[in-house]
Design an enzyme around this catalytic site. Structure first.
Site, PDB file in Angstrom:
ATOM      1  N   LYS A   1      11.448  47.775 -72.975  1.00  0.00           N
ATOM      2  CA  LYS A   1      12.159  48.179 -71.748  1.00  0.00           C
ATOM      3  C   LYS A   1      12.850  46.951 -71.162  1.00  0.00           C
ATOM      4  O   LYS A   1      12.314  45.827 -71.276  1.00  0.00           O
ATOM      5  CB  LYS A   1      11.124  48.746 -70.767  1.00  0.00           C
ATOM      6  CG  LYS A   1      11.687  49.254 -69.443  1.00  0.00           C
ATOM      7  CD  LYS A   1      10.565  49.845 -68.586  1.00  0.00           C
ATOM      8  CE  LYS A   1      11.055  50.385 -67.263  1.00  0.00           C
ATOM      9  NZ  LYS A   1       9.986  51.011 -66.468  1.00  0.00           N
TER      10      LYS A   1
ATOM     11  N   SER B   1      10.677  55.768 -64.984  1.00  0.00           N
ATOM     12  CA  SER B   1      11.822  54.893 -65.114  1.00  0.00           C
ATOM     13  C   SER B   1      12.053  54.398 -66.539  1.00  0.00           C
ATOM     14  O   SER B   1      13.145  53.935 -66.846  1.00  0.00           O
ATOM     15  CB  SER B   1      11.657  53.691 -64.184  1.00  0.00           C
ATOM     16  OG  SER B   1      10.525  52.930 -64.572  1.00  0.00           O
TER      17      SER B   1
ATOM     18  N   SER C   1       5.822  55.750 -64.776  1.00  0.00           N
ATOM     19  CA  SER C   1       7.051  55.534 -65.554  1.00  0.00           C
ATOM     20  C   SER C   1       6.895  55.489 -67.058  1.00  0.00           C
ATOM     21  O   SER C   1       7.897  55.416 -67.766  1.00  0.00           O
ATOM     22  CB  SER C   1       7.743  54.256 -65.095  1.00  0.00           C
ATOM     23  OG  SER C   1       8.404  54.515 -63.899  1.00  0.00           O
TER      24      SER C   1
HETATM   25  N1  GLN Z   1       8.610  57.499 -60.184  1.00  0.00           N
HETATM   26  C1  GLN Z   1       7.872  56.334 -59.776  1.00  0.00           C
HETATM   27  C2  GLN Z   1       8.716  55.523 -58.837  1.00  0.00           C
HETATM   28  O1  GLN Z   1       9.889  55.765 -58.766  1.00  0.00           O
HETATM   29  C3  GLN Z   1       7.481  55.567 -60.986  1.00  0.00           C
HETATM   30  C4  GLN Z   1       7.848  54.147 -61.034  1.00  0.00           C
HETATM   31  C5  GLN Z   1       7.251  53.388 -62.173  1.00  0.00           C
HETATM   32  O2  GLN Z   1       6.189  53.739 -62.684  1.00  0.00           O
HETATM   33  N2  GLN Z   1       7.867  52.268 -62.491  1.00  0.00           N
HETATM   34  O3  GLN Z   1       8.229  54.669 -58.156  1.00  0.00           O
END
Ligand code: GLN
Length: 478
Positions: free
Chosen positions: A77, A152, A176
Site C-alpha cells: 500500500k 482505505s 481498512s
Molecule cells: N474507514 C475507516 C476510516 O476511514 C478505516 C480507516 C483505516 O483503517 N485506515 O477511518
C-alpha cells in the site's frame, strides 16, 4: 505461468523451473498491464522486479538456501516505506516524495526473498472506506467495475482480487484491510496491535494503526504474518512475543466456543441478506458441535463515535508534520511563514483529510477536550475491559465485516457520516487492539461477495487463523 494455489505450491513448482520467478513476474506484469483500468497500482516496479526475479532464479539454481517467501510477488500500500521508492499516502502533499529507508515489514519481506512488484493506490492517508479519496483517482472493484473496492487499502485488495500479485500489504486503523477484503471476496487480516512493527508505516492514528495482509488462502497469510511480525528496535509498541507457527493439523478436530453480539446481528443498518448468511454460519457451526452463544454488548453504538474522536485527534497531531518545510509539497507563491503553512496545507490535503484534521483539532481543543477526547478514551477503556472478559469464556467472536457489501461508485460521496457509521463492525478490533480477520464465504443476491469477520484474543492469531481455515474449508461453497 499457471496460477498456483498457494505459496507452497508455487515454490514446489519453482524447484523444477530454472526461470520460475522471472516467468511469474512477467505473467503478473502482463496482468497488471491488461488490468490498468482498475487503477490498483500507483507505480509498478517493472525492470526492478524482473531483475530481482532473475537474481532469485540464480540463487535457487545455485542451491543456496532460500527464504521463506522465495519468489513471492508482493504489492505494498502507498503508505509503507520502501527505500528509494516513492511513497505518498495517495496525497498531493507527498507526491514525488522518495523514502530514504525501508519500513521494518519491507526489510523482513526482502530478507526472505520476496519480490516487491509495486505500490498500490489507497484513500489519502488511509482515511476512507471507498478508495475514492485518492490523489490518483478511484480504484475499481474487479468483480464489477461500477462498484467500489472498499478502502482505505482498496488498491492492495484489488491487486490480490484481480490476480496482479500473490500477496499484498495494507494498513488497518479502523477496518481498512478487512472491509476491502470483504468487498473484494478475499482474505484480509489485521494482526494484534503490536504484532507488526509500524516503523516506516505512514501514520494515521498511531494507537490504532497496524499493517495487515491480503491473500487468497489462510496458509499464505499465516506465512507472511510469521515473516513480518516481531520485535523491532524502531517501534517500542511491538511486543516481543514470538508468533507460533500456524499449522493446519493443530486443533483440527477441536470444537470452539464462539460468541456473537446479539445487537450487532439485529442492527438496523445490517443488510438482511448478510444477516441471513451469518445466521446460517452460526447454525452450521452448532450442528458441527461448536458452541455459539449470543451475548449482550451495550457499547455497540458508542464505538464509531469513540473511534472517530480518537482517530481524528491522533491524525490531527500526526499530520501536523506536513507543513511545507520538512516533507513534500510547498506552496511557491506564499508570502510569510503562516501564509506558507496555510496555502501548502490547503492545496496539499484533500477534502476528507482536512475534515478529519479539523475534527481532531476540535476534539483536542481546551474547551472541548473533556467532553469529547476524555469521554472517548473512557469508552475505549470500557471496551478493553469488556473484551478481556469475553475472551475468558470464548475463543472467538463472530460478527459481520461490514453492514452492506460493495456499493456503487459515488453512492456515498455526499454523506461522510453514513460512511463512518458503516465502520460499526470493524473499529472495535482497533479500539481494543485485538486481531481480526475477514474471510470470504458468501455471495449476495446482488452478485457481490461478502464474508464474516472473526476476532480472537490479543496475540492469539494462531487460533484466529486455525478457526478461519476451518470455516473456509467446512463452509465455503465450492
Ligand atoms: N474507514 C475507516 C476510516 O476511514 C478505516 C480507516 C483505516 O483503517 N485506515 O477511518
Amino acid at each position: 505461468m499457471q496460477q498456483s494455489k498457494t505459496i507452497q505450491q508455487y515454490q514446489q513448482q519453482l524447484a523444477n523451473d530454472k526461470n520460475g520467478c522471472e516467468n511469474a513476474v512477467h505473467s503478473y506484469l502482463q496482468k497488471i498491464e491488461s488490468s490498468k483500468q482498475l487503477n490498483a497500482f500507483v507505480e509498478v516496479y517493472k525492470e526492478e522486479s524482473i531483475e530481482r526475479a532473475k537474481e532469485l532464479d540464480v540463487k535457487r539454481t545455485n542451491r543456496n538456501s532460500l527464504g521463506k517467501l522465495h519468489g513471492v510477488v508482493i504489492a505494498l500500500k502507498d503508505v509503507i516505506c520502501y527505500k528509494n521508492h516513492k511513497v505518498s499516502a495517495a496525497s498531493n502533499i507527498l507526491k514525488g516524495f522518495t523514502s530514504v529507508y525501508n519500513s521494518t515489514a519491507v526489510e523482513k519481506l526482502l530478507a526472505e526473498d520476496a519480490i516487491i512488484i509495486g505500490n498500490c493506490n489507497c484513500d489519502e492517508f488511509a482515511m476512507g472506506s471507498t478508495n475514492e479519496n485518492s490523489a490518483y483517482g478511484k480504484v475499481l472493484n474487479a468483480l464489477d467495475e461500477t462498484k467500489v473496492p472498499g478502502g482505505s487499502s482498496g488498491g492492495s485488495a484489488v491487486a490480490v482480487q484481480a490476480g496482479l500479485c500473490m500477496i499484498s500489504l495494507g494498513s488497518d486503523t479502523g477496518g481498512s484491510v478487512r472491509q476491502p477484503a470483504d468487498f473484494c471476496g478475499i482474505i484480509g487480516l489485521k494482526p494484534t496491535y503490536g504484532r507488526v512493527s509500524r516503523h516506516g508505516l505512514i501514520a494515521y492514528a498511531s494507537s490504532f494503526d497496524q499493517i495487515g495482509i491480503f491473500g487468497n488462502n489462510i496458509e499464505d497469510v499465516a506465512l507472511v504474518l510469521e515473516v513480518i511480525s516481531g520485535e523491532d528496535d524502531y517501534d517500542s509498541t511491538v511486543a516481543n512475543k514470538k508468533i507460533e507457527k500456524f499449522s493446519r493439523s493443530t486443533g483440527n478436530n477441536r470444537t470452539y466456543k464462539f460468541a456473537y453480539f446479539k445487537n450487532a446481528l439485529n442492527h438496523l443498518s445490517l443488510d438482511p441478506e448478510i444477516k441471513k448468511g451469518i445466521e446460517s454460519l452460526v447454525q452450521n457451526l452448532e450442528k458441527d458441535g461448536h458452541s455459539v452463544k449470543g451475548i449482550d454488548f451495550e457499547l455497540l453504538d458508542h464505538i464509531v463515535p469513540a473511534y472517530y474522536v480518537l482517530a481524528t485527534a491522533e491524525a490531527s497531531s500526526n499530520l501536523s508534520r506536513y507543513d511545507g518545510v520538512r516533507y513534500g509539497y510547498k506552496e511557491p507563491s506564499a508570502g510569510n511563514v503562516t501564509d506558507m503553512y496555510t496555502k501548502t496545507r490547503t492545496k496539499g490535503f484533500g477534502k476528507e483529510v482536512k475534515r478529519r484534521i479539523m475534527l481532531g483539532t476540535f476534539v483536542l481543543s481546551s474547551g472541548y477536550y473533556e467532553a469529547y477526547f476524555t469521554k472517548a478514551q473512557q469508552v475505549r477503556r470500557l471496551l478493553v475491559d469488556q473484551t478481556e472478559k469475553i475472551f475468558k469464556d470464548f475463543d472467538a467472536i463472530l460478527i459481520p465485516t461490514v453492514p452492506a457489501n460493495a456499493f456503487n461508485i459515488g453512492a456515498m460521496e455526499k454523506d461522510p457520516v453514513a460512511t463512518y457509521l458503516a465502520d460499526i463492525y470493524t473499529v472495535f478490533a482497533n479500539l481494543t487492539g485485538i486481531p481480526a480477520i475477514s474471510i470470504p464465504l458468501f455471495k449476495h443476491i446482488n452478485n457481490m461477495p461478502f464474508g464474516v469477520q472473526i476476532m480472537s484474543d490479543k496475540f492469539n492469531e494462531v487460533t484466529l487463523l486455525e478457526i478461519s481455515d476451518r470455516i473456509l474449508n467446512d463452509y465455503k461453497p465450492a
